[in-house]
Design a protein around this motif. Structure first.
Motif, PDB file in Angstrom:
ATOM      1  N   TRP A 214       0.962  -1.246  -0.037  1.00 36.14           N
ATOM      2  CA  TRP A 214       0.052  -0.134   0.039  1.00 36.14           C
ATOM      3  C   TRP A 214       0.958   1.208  -0.294  1.00 36.14           C
ATOM      4  N   ALA A 215       1.790   1.424   1.065  1.00 32.86           N
ATOM      5  CA  ALA A 215       2.814   2.600   0.564  1.00 32.86           C
ATOM      6  C   ALA A 215       3.496   2.870  -0.654  1.00 32.86           C
ATOM      7  N   ARG A 216       3.906   1.943  -0.962  1.00 33.73           N
ATOM      8  CA  ARG A 216       4.214   1.719  -2.586  1.00 33.73           C
ATOM      9  C   ARG A 216       3.390   1.984  -3.509  1.00 33.73           C
ATOM     10  N   ARG A 217       2.262   1.578  -3.322  1.00 29.48           N
ATOM     11  CA  ARG A 217       1.037   1.791  -4.293  1.00 29.48           C
ATOM     12  C   ARG A 217       0.182   3.634  -4.315  1.00 29.48           C
ATOM     13  N   LEU A 218      -0.021   4.071  -3.132  1.00 26.13           N
ATOM     14  CA  LEU A 218      -0.448   5.080  -2.728  1.00 26.13           C
ATOM     15  C   LEU A 218       0.671   6.117  -3.550  1.00 26.13           C
ATOM     16  N   THR A 219       1.845   5.684  -3.083  1.00 26.89           N
ATOM     17  CA  THR A 219       2.758   6.923  -3.700  1.00 26.89           C
ATOM     18  C   THR A 219       2.942   7.057  -5.131  1.00 26.89           C
ATOM     19  N   ALA A 220       2.382   5.851  -5.697  1.00 23.14           N
ATOM     20  CA  ALA A 220       2.915   6.410  -7.309  1.00 23.14           C
ATOM     21  C   ALA A 220       1.172   6.301  -7.407  1.00 23.14           C
ATOM     22  N   HIS A 221      -0.621   6.852  -7.011  1.00 23.50           N
ATOM     23  CA  HIS A 221      -1.289   6.550  -7.598  1.00 23.50           C
ATOM     24  C   HIS A 221      -1.903   7.761  -6.173  1.00 23.50           C
ATOM     25  N   LEU A 222      -1.331   9.269  -6.517  1.00 27.16           N
ATOM     26  CA  LEU A 222      -1.610  10.184  -5.443  1.00 27.16           C
ATOM     27  C   LEU A 222      -2.972  10.292  -5.488  1.00 27.16           C
ATOM     28  N   ALA A 223      -3.261  10.347  -6.652  1.00 23.63           N
ATOM     29  CA  ALA A 223      -5.105  11.006  -6.553  1.00 23.63           C
ATOM     30  C   ALA A 223      -5.950   9.598  -5.508  1.00 23.63           C
ATOM     31  N   VAL A 224      -5.595   8.533  -5.417  1.00 21.12           N
ATOM     32  CA  VAL A 224      -5.845   7.415  -5.042  1.00 21.12           C
ATOM     33  C   VAL A 224      -6.015   7.515  -3.470  1.00 21.12           C
ATOM     34  N   GLY A 225      -4.866   7.906  -3.256  1.00 23.56           N
ATOM     35  CA  GLY A 225      -4.061   7.812  -1.807  1.00 23.56           C
ATOM     36  C   GLY A 225      -5.512   9.270  -1.213  1.00 23.56           C
TER      37      GLY A 225
END
Length: 462
Positions: free
Chosen positions: A106-117
């Motif tokens: 999740w940490a790596r995923r939301l770093t690449a997808h800021l809008a989703v975070g």
């Protein structure tokens, strides 16, 4: 600051000052809900609470990903002597390996997808839908992912269902990627992964993302092998799927063993082509897979090496005089394999009857207890009495009775045979005389005054 178990302060006026205050307030609020009497709440209050908890789950996922990403960037795990954030999470937060890997993901995923975070932090989308959206847009080129995230998030907030989002993501992917280009560098399957975590007593937990081809193949296997066996089959759908997957793995291993073993298998090819000396021989199967009338030579050698002699209890006949038999007869479904073969000598009953009905009483290299007498190998048969032999000085001495009556009886017998014209009464007299001479000769050998009694007992053996 509220303590665990105490109701939180007024959410309008209570504003945390530090991160510790925010964590404590969140913990206090969740503790209040965990100890609340949910059964006394009306259904509407329960529904509102469930929706709020799902938003809290989204906020928790976003907050943990943000803090963990900063922790990983600053190298906080190395300060505690851990080589990775996953290891640190397992050690400090006492979670499983799968849970730690999910948090790092999740940490790596939301770093690449800021809008989703941002959508997670606002509670506008659930964590499960956010993960699906990130998985879909990750297949696109890097310069198209942010726009695709914004389109899918807007549709989700507007009320679109997950199936509608999947169709929209497929259309975006079709328009953004060319027919011969892949965002992952060549194979087009960057989203595939599978993890098997072992738990208590060797049990496992499977988690992963499958490609459409793999998912279709797995679904076909589960549908083919996971059907109900009948009205008495009370297994659930999940249990039948588990048993179907296990059966498919067993079949795969069985066919793989057939491909690898045997004279034409891969193992034999590698042994003969890569090894030298005695090791460069082919691998022969110990199970033909069916019943055969003739026993292969390599199976006969294996049975001889295992049994060493006739396997019938008490029999020690050498292998050259034995035959290899099926323990379970071929007529009853017995296959030609090492565990169903037995070395038996060619004697009649009860040896030949053993494979036909007494095979369960026989076992290769059967061991007997010392206090248990051995059964005779063959039925006891009367033997003719051997002539008594006396030894003197290590050499056999044949005792013969010579007396006048014996000589006259022998002479009378010869005279009776040479004279064919003699009367039958004389022949009968001669026979009676011969019988008397034998009795007399026996009397000379036995008894207290016989010749046998005169020989020293220390030199007499039977």
């Amino acid at each position: 600051m509220c303590l665990p178990g105490q109701p939180p302060a007024d959410p309008v006026t209570a504003v945390p000052v530090t991160a510790a205050d925010a964590a404590a307030m969140a913990q206090a609020g969740l503790a209040f809900l965990a100890h609340a009497d949910a059964a006394s709440m009306p259904a509407a209050a329960q529904a509102d609470c469930l929706r709020a908890l799902e938003r809290i789950e989204s906020l928790h996922t976003a907050a943990r990903a943000t803090v963990l990403a900063a922790f990983m960037t600053g190298g906080g795990c190395q300060d505690d002597g851990q080589g990775s954030a996953r290891a640190w999470l397992r050690w400090q937060t006492r979670v499983t390996n799968g849970a730690a890997a999910g948090a790092v993901g999740w940490a790596r995923r939301l770093t690449a997808h800021l809008a989703v975070g941002d959508a997670l932090a606002a509670g506008e989308i659930s964590a499960s839908w956010a993960r699906e959206i990130c998985g879909w847009t990750a297949r696109l080129p890097a310069d198209k992912q942010a726009d695709a995230d914004a389109i899918l998030l807007a549709a989700a907030v507007g009320g679109a269902e997950l199936a509608d989002l999947a169709g929209l993501a497929e259309e975006i992917q079709r328009r953004c990627t060319g027919p011969d280009t892949d965002a992952d560098g060549g194979d087009g399957f960057a989203d595939r992964w599978l993890r098997l975590d072992l738990t208590l007593h060797g049990a496992g937990r499977v988690e992963g993302d499958l490609t459409p081809q793999c998912a279709a193949a797995l679904r076909a296997v589960l549908e083919a092998l996971g059907k109900k066996a009948g009205p008495e089959d009370v297994r659930s759908k999940g249990q039948r799927d588990h048993d179907a997957l296990e059966e498919a793995c067993r079949l795969l291993l069985r066919h793989a063993a057939d491909v690898l073993s045997g004279p034409a298998g891969l193992a034999a090819f590698l042994r003969t082509s890569l090894l030298d000396g005695a090791a460069a021989n082919i691998s022969l199967p110990l199970d033909t897979g069916k019943s055969s009338e003739e026993i292969p030579a390599h199976l006969r050698r294996a049975v001889i090496l295992r049994d060493r002699h006739c396997a019938f209890p008490g029999c020690r006949q050498r292998p050259a005089a034995c035959q290899v038999h099926h323990i379970r007869p071929r007529s009853k479904g017995g296959t030609t394999k090492l565990t169903n073969l037995l070395l038996l000598c060619a004697l009649p009953s009860p040896h030949r009857r053993a494979p036909l009905g007494l095979g369960h009483h026989l076992a290769p290299r059967r061991h007997h207890h010392r206090d248990q007498p051995r059964r005779p190998a063959h039925p006891a048969q009367p033997r003719p009495p051997s002539p008594r032999r006396l030894t003197r000085g290590g050499l056999p001495v044949v005792l013969r009775a010579r007396n006048a009556q014996a000589d006259s009886a022998v002479g009378s017998s010869r005279a009776a045979s040479s004279s064919r014209a003699a009367s039958s009464s004389r022949a009968a007299g001669s026979s009676r005389a011969a019988g008397a001479s034998r009795v007399a000769g026996s009397a000379c050998l036995t008894g207290s005054a016989g010749l046998a009694a005169s020989v020293p007992k220390s030199r007499t053996s039977c």
